[in-house]
Design a protein around this motif. Structure first.
Motif, PDB file in Angstrom:
ATOM      1  N   HIS A 273       3.865   4.310  10.886  1.00 23.41           N
ATOM      2  CA  HIS A 273       2.436   4.346  10.495  1.00 23.41           C
ATOM      3  C   HIS A 273       1.178   3.396  11.169  1.00 23.41           C
ATOM      4  CE1 HIS A 273       4.415   6.731   7.256  1.00 23.41           C
ATOM      5  NE2 HIS A 273       2.985   6.772   6.667  1.00 23.41           N
ATOM      6  N   GLU A 274       1.770   3.139  12.488  1.00 17.16           N
ATOM      7  CA  GLU A 274       0.662   2.247  13.209  1.00 17.16           C
ATOM      8  C   GLU A 274      -0.718   2.863  13.299  1.00 17.16           C
ATOM      9  OE1 GLU A 274       3.768   2.786  14.477  1.00 17.16           O
ATOM     10  OE2 GLU A 274       4.434   0.612  14.724  1.00 17.16           O
ATOM     11  N   GLU A 275      -0.867   4.147  13.485  1.00 17.09           N
ATOM     12  CA  GLU A 275      -1.981   4.884  13.578  1.00 17.09           C
ATOM     13  C   GLU A 275      -3.005   4.904  12.345  1.00 17.09           C
ATOM     14  OE1 GLU A 275       0.555   5.939  14.987  1.00 17.09           O
ATOM     15  OE2 GLU A 275       0.029   6.194  17.131  1.00 17.09           O
TER      16      GLU A 275
ATOM     17  N   GLN B 137       8.241   3.967   2.490  1.00 18.21           N
ATOM     18  CA  GLN B 137       7.745   5.267   2.468  1.00 18.21           C
ATOM     19  C   GLN B 137       8.881   6.020   3.028  1.00 18.21           C
ATOM     20  OE1 GLN B 137       6.350   8.052   2.302  1.00 18.21           O
ATOM     21  NE2 GLN B 137       4.086   7.947   2.481  1.00 18.21           N
ATOM     22  N   THR B 138       8.830   7.490   2.830  1.00 16.43           N
ATOM     23  CA  THR B 138       9.648   8.229   3.359  1.00 16.43           C
ATOM     24  C   THR B 138       9.024   8.885   4.719  1.00 16.43           C
ATOM     25  OG1 THR B 138      10.414   9.203   1.282  1.00 16.43           O
ATOM     26  CG2 THR B 138      10.958  10.406   3.131  1.00 16.43           C
ATOM     27  N   LYS B 139      10.074   8.626   5.747  1.00 15.39           N
ATOM     28  CA  LYS B 139       9.630   8.950   7.053  1.00 15.39           C
ATOM     29  C   LYS B 139      10.712   9.912   7.576  1.00 15.39           C
ATOM     30  CE  LYS B 139       7.809   4.696   7.558  1.00 15.39           C
ATOM     31  NZ  LYS B 139       6.556   4.140   8.129  1.00 15.39           N
TER      32      LYS B 139
ATOM     33  N   VAL C 169       0.755  -1.192   0.111  1.00 15.83           N
ATOM     34  CA  VAL C 169      -0.299  -0.040  -0.171  1.00 15.83           C
ATOM     35  C   VAL C 169       0.780   1.107  -0.121  1.00 15.83           C
ATOM     36  CG1 VAL C 169      -1.840  -1.216   1.177  1.00 15.83           C
ATOM     37  CG2 VAL C 169      -0.226   0.052   2.682  1.00 15.83           C
ATOM     38  N   PHE C 170       0.337   2.340  -0.021  1.00 19.71           N
ATOM     39  CA  PHE C 170       1.073   3.566   0.188  1.00 19.71           C
ATOM     40  C   PHE C 170       0.347   4.484   1.004  1.00 19.71           C
ATOM     41  CE2 PHE C 170       3.344   7.619  -1.409  1.00 19.71           C
ATOM     42  CZ  PHE C 170       4.420   7.083  -1.125  1.00 19.71           C
ATOM     43  N   LEU C 171       0.888   5.008   2.027  1.00 24.53           N
ATOM     44  CA  LEU C 171      -0.090   5.682   3.017  1.00 24.53           C
ATOM     45  C   LEU C 171       0.544   6.895   3.219  1.00 24.53           C
ATOM     46  CD1 LEU C 171       0.347   2.967   5.773  1.00 24.53           C
ATOM     47  CD2 LEU C 171      -1.743   3.413   4.259  1.00 24.53           C
ATOM     48  N   PRO C 172      -0.131   7.943   3.589  1.00 22.12           N
ATOM     49  CA  PRO C 172       0.413   9.454   3.444  1.00 22.12           C
ATOM     50  C   PRO C 172       1.483   9.716   4.513  1.00 22.12           C
ATOM     51  CG  PRO C 172      -2.074   9.291   3.970  1.00 22.12           C
ATOM     52  CD  PRO C 172      -1.443   7.805   4.139  1.00 22.12           C
ATOM     53  N   SER C 173       2.607  10.543   4.081  1.00 20.32           N
ATOM     54  CA  SER C 173       3.482  10.867   4.904  1.00 20.32           C
ATOM     55  C   SER C 173       3.005  11.914   5.867  1.00 20.32           C
ATOM     56  CB  SER C 173       4.710  11.305   4.123  1.00 20.32           C
ATOM     57  OG  SER C 173       4.403  12.473   3.347  1.00 20.32           O
TER      58      SER C 173
ATOM     59  N   THR D 169      -3.855   1.276  11.221  1.00 23.57           N
ATOM     60  CA  THR D 169      -4.923   0.678  12.258  1.00 23.57           C
ATOM     61  C   THR D 169      -6.296   1.417  11.887  1.00 23.57           C
ATOM     62  OG1 THR D 169      -3.355   0.334  13.938  1.00 23.57           O
ATOM     63  CG2 THR D 169      -5.559   0.361  14.646  1.00 23.57           C
ATOM     64  N   ASP D 170      -6.240   2.781  11.658  1.00 22.37           N
ATOM     65  CA  ASP D 170      -7.535   3.488  11.306  1.00 22.37           C
ATOM     66  C   ASP D 170      -7.909   2.922   9.916  1.00 22.37           C
ATOM     67  OD1 ASP D 170      -9.520   5.675  11.431  1.00 22.37           O
ATOM     68  OD2 ASP D 170      -8.327   6.265   9.396  1.00 22.37           O
ATOM     69  N   LEU D 171      -7.203   2.451   8.669  1.00 19.11           N
ATOM     70  CA  LEU D 171      -7.526   2.041   7.655  1.00 19.11           C
ATOM     71  C   LEU D 171      -8.052   0.687   7.877  1.00 19.11           C
ATOM     72  CD1 LEU D 171      -7.313   2.158   4.459  1.00 19.11           C
ATOM     73  CD2 LEU D 171      -5.433   0.950   4.629  1.00 19.11           C
ATOM     74  N   VAL D 172      -7.620  -0.176   8.736  1.00 18.07           N
ATOM     75  CA  VAL D 172      -8.216  -1.544   8.760  1.00 18.07           C
ATOM     76  C   VAL D 172      -9.423  -1.621   9.479  1.00 18.07           C
ATOM     77  CG1 VAL D 172      -7.619  -3.671   9.804  1.00 18.07           C
ATOM     78  CG2 VAL D 172      -5.821  -2.691   8.278  1.00 18.07           C
TER      79      VAL D 172
END
Length: 567
Positions: free
Chosen positions: A110-112, A136-138, A69-73, A115-118
Motif C-alpha cells: 500500500h505504498e501508493e 489488511q488482506t493482500k 488505519v484501514f485502506l482499501p484492498s 502516500t496519496d493519503l498523506v
RNA sequence: CGGAAUGUAGCGCAGUCUGGUAGCGUACUAAGUUCGGGACUUAGGGGUCGGAGGUUCAAAUCCUCUCAUUCCGACCA
C-alpha cells in the motif's frame, strides 16, 4: 468455549499436498482449509491464533506511537502508474476492471495509497512525524504458492508507513519500529533474529529482516559468533583482502586435452588440481545483454549480487542451446580467454595467481591462465555467497555460521523514493517544499502463526506458546454419562472463565482416546482432565502440553493452581 | 515460465500396464455394546472416475486436446 458447540474439524491424515510440519498441523488441527491454490479458509481455531498475533502487533505498534488505519484492498491503476509499478509488477499484480472498464488491482502492498493519503492531508512539518499502519488482506499472484498459509497468494499482512520531515527523524522512526518488532516477536514466543539486509550501505536506504529460525526456512542466514552480525546470505558481503602474495610462479598458457571432462570436479580430478584452482565460467542472460561470469571453482554464485552489480532487472543462466547459437561454444569448456562478450569476475580472482579454465574449444582446457595477462575483465565485484571460513563482514574475525530462517517481518527505510515519484511534499520551517522521508514496515500475520507452529511442535501436535495460543486451557471431561463429573467440569469451566482464563471445554460425547489425541494435536498449554481421579478422590489431572508431565490436584485447588501455572 | 508428476466418495489411496458389475481404509448416519490414549458389531448413505472430443460392441482403463493441483528452480511478508 464448549467444543460441542464450536467448529474444529480435526483429521487424522494430513492432506497429500502438505509438505511442511506447520502446514500439516494447521490442516489437521482444523485451523485452515484450502479453497484454491494459495487461498485459504481460516477456521475458528486458526482465527483465534491469528487474532492473538494481531493484537500483540497492535499493542506494540500503538505503544510505539503508530496509528491504525484501514485502506482499501482494491486500488486504482492511476496511483500505480505514478510510481511506475503498474508496469513493473507484471503478473504478480492481480488486475481487475470495473463495469466502466476502469483498471484496478487487488493491493499487494500500500505504498501508493498511503502516500496519496498523506500528500493530500499533511501539508506542514508540524504534522510530522506520523506512522500509519493497517492489518489488511493482500493479494500477490505468486508464481508458486506453497507451504499452506506460510506462502499464500492471499494473506494477512500488517503494514506500517512512517513519514518524517528529516533524515534524523526517519532514523528515529525506524529505530522505534525495530524495537517494536523485537517486542512483538518476543511476545509471540518465537526464536528469531533481526538480520541486517544491506549493512554496508552508508547513509543510504537500509533494511532489516526478521527471521524465525527453523530448519524448513526458505532463507539462509549467515551470522557471526564473535559479534552480533547477522545477514541474509543473499546480501551478506564477502570481504576481499587485496594484495595477496603470488603463490604460483609465472608460467606459460598451456592447452590440455580433456575429453569428456566438463564439470569442475571432473576437470580438477583429471588435472590433479583442486576445484579452487579452477575457474567456473557461467553465461548469464539479462534483459540487456549476455555476459560471462567467472568465479572460483569451489564457490557458489550469488545471482542477487550479480543482478545488483549490473543494475539489471532480470538475470538467468543462459541455456546450452542459446550459448551455442550465439557464441558457438559448448558448456563445459567455456573460459575467459578470447571470450567475445563482457566478462565479469569475482573479487577473489584478483589474487595474483593462475587458474585452470575452459579453452573455448571443445574437449580442451587451459592451464596457467593469468586473468590480468590472458583475459579482458570488464569488472571485478562481490559475486559469491559468503562461506563458513570467510571473515565476518562486520568484525573481520572468523566464525561465520549458518542457519535457516522464515522471514516474518521486514522493516525498510524507503527515503524519498515514493514521495518523489508521487510528488508528496510538505512545507518545512523555512516555508520550503520538501519530500516526505518514508519508511515501511511489514509483518506477515499468518506466516507468523505458521512459523510459531513450525518452531513449536512434537510428533503429537502443536505446542502453543502461551501468548498466541487460541485458548489457555483444554478442559477434557472423559465420561459424558457421569453427570457428577460433567457438572463438576462445567463448574470449573465457569470458574476459570470468571478468573479470566480462556478455556476450551471438550464436552463432546467422543471416545476417550479421541479426546486425548485431539487435546495433544490442538496443543493448548494446559490440559485439565476430569477422569478416574475425579470419580475416586475428587482430583483433576493437569498436564503441561510442552513436557507432557501430569500432576493431580484436589478439585477445589484447581483454579488457583491453573492461574498460577499460566502466569 | 522452465523441468517432473498427479487428478477415482469429505480425506488418504488401490484399480489403469493387459478395456468388460466402482473398490479399500478413514470419516459420516442408525441401533446396540463399550468408555484413561484415535473402540467393537451390525445395517446404511455418499461417485457425471477433473473436463471435452475420439477409438471400440464396450472406456476409470487406449488416443488427442484442455483444465486443475502438487513437487524442484528464479519472486516475496
Amino acid at each position: 468455549m464448549k467444543y460441542s458447540q464450536y467448529f474444529i474439524p480435526t483429521i487424522k491424515d494430513s492432506p497429500a499436498d502438505a509438505e511442511l510440519t506447520s502446514h500439516k498441523l494447521m490442516v489437521r488441527a482444523g485451523m485452515i482449509r484450502k479453497l484454491a491454490a494459495g487461498i485459504y479458509n481460516i477456521l475458528p481455531f486458526g482465527l483465534k491464533a491469528i487474532r492473538k498475533v494481531e493484537n500483540i502487533v497492535r499493542d506494540e505498534l500503538n505503544k510505539a506511537g503508530a496509528v491504525e488505519v484501514f485502506l482499501p484492498s482494491i486500488q486504482p491503476s492511476s496511483l500505480w502508474e505514478e510510481t511506475g509499478r503498474w508496469l513493473q509488477y507484471d503478473l504478480e499484480l492481480l488486475r481487475v476492471k470495473d463495469r466502466h472498464d476502469r483498471e484496478f488491482c487487488y493491493g499487494p502492498t500500500h505504498e501508493e495509497v498511503i502516500t496519496d493519503l498523506v500528500r493530500n492531508d499533511i501539508k506542514s512539518y508540524k504534522q510530522l512525524p506520523v506512522n500509519l499502519y493497517q492489518i489488511q488482506t493482500k493479494f500477490r499472484d505468486e508464481i508458486r504458492p506453497r507451504f499452506g498459509i506460510m506462502r499464500a497468494r492471499e494473506f494477512t499482512m500488517k503494514d506500517a508507513y512512517s513519514f518524517d520531515a528529516t533524515d534524523a527523524g526517519a532514523n528515529i522512526s525506524f529505530e522505534k519500529m525495530v524495537q517494536a518488532y523485537d517486542n512483538i516477536f518476543q511476545r509471540c514466543g518465537l526464536q528469531f533474529r533481526g538480520v541486517d539486509a544491506d549493512s554496508g550501505a552508508i547513509g543510504g536506504d537500509f533494511s532489516r529482516e526478521y527471521m524465525v529460525l527453523a530448519e524448513s526456512g526458505e532463507n539462509e542466514v549467515a551470522y557471526c559468533n564473535s559479534c552480533d552480525y547477522a545477514a541474509n546470505v543473499e546480501k551478506a558481503k564477502v570481504l576481499y583482502k587485496e594484495n595477496i602474495e603470488s603463490t604460483v610462479p609465472e608460467e606459460q598458457l598451456e592447452e590440455v586435452h580433456t575429453p569428456g571432462y566438463k564439470s569442475i570436479e571432473e576437470v580438477a580430478n583429471f588435472l590433479k588440481v583442486t576445484p579452487a584452482d579452477c575457474v567456473k565460467c557461467l553465461i548469464y542472460e539479462t534483459e540487456e545483454e549476455m555476459i560471462a561470469l567467472l568465479i572460483r571453482g569451489d564457490r557458489q554464485v550469488n545471482e542477487i549480487k550479480l543482478k545488483n552489480f549490473l543494475g539489471v532487472e532480470t538475470i538467468a543462466l543462459a541455456s546450452d542451446e542459446l550459448i551455442y547459437k550465439t557464441l558457438q561454444l559448448t558448456t563445459g569448456y567455456l573460459g575467459p580467454v578470447g571470450m567475445k562478450i563482457s566478462v565479469y569476475a569475482d573479487n577473489e580472482l584478483q589474487e595474483n595467481r593462475t587458474f585452470v579454465t575452459g579453452a573455448n574449444k571443445d574437449e580442451f582446457h587451459l592451464k596457467n591462465v593469468d586473468l590480468s595477462r590472458d583475459a579482458q575483465i570488464k569488472g571485478y565485484g562481490d559475486f559469491r555467497n559468503i562461506e563458513a571460513n570467510d571473515p565476518c563482514p562486520s568484525c573481520g574475525k572468523h566464525g561465520i555460521n549458518f542457519c535457516r530462517g522464515i522471514e516474518v517481518g521486514h522493516v525498510f527505510k524507503l527515503g524519498t523514493k515514493y514521495s518523489e515519484k508521487m510528488n508528496a511534499t510538505f512545507l518545512d520551517q523555512n516555508g520550503k517544499s520538501q519530500h516526505f522521508i518514508m519508511g515501511c514496515y511489514g509483518i506477515g500475520i499468518g506466516r507468523t502463526v505458521a512459523a510459531a507452529i513450525e518452531q513449536n511442535n512434537d510428533d503429537k501436535g502443536i505446542i502453543w506458546p502461551k501468548e498466541i495460543a487460541p485458548f489457555h486451557v483444554h478442559l477434557v471431561s472423559l465420561f459424558n454419562k457421569d453427570s457428577d463429573l460433567m457438572e463438576a467440569s462445567e463448574k470449573l469451566y465457569n470458574e476459570l472463565i470468571e478468573a479470566g482464563v480462556e478455556v476450551l471445554w471438550d464436552d463432546r460425547n467422543e471416545s476417550v482416546g479421541k479426546k486425548f489425541k485431539d487435546a495433544d494435536l490442538l496443543g493448548l498449554p494446559l490440559q485439565i482432565v476430569f477422569g478416574k481421579p475425579f470419580q475416586e478422590e475428587k482430583q483433576v489431572e493437569i498436564t503441561e502440553r510442552k513436557t507432557l508431565t501430569k500432576e493431580k490436584f484436589p478439585l477445589n485447588k484447581a483454579v488457583e493452581i491453573i492461574t498460577k501455572k499460566l502466569s
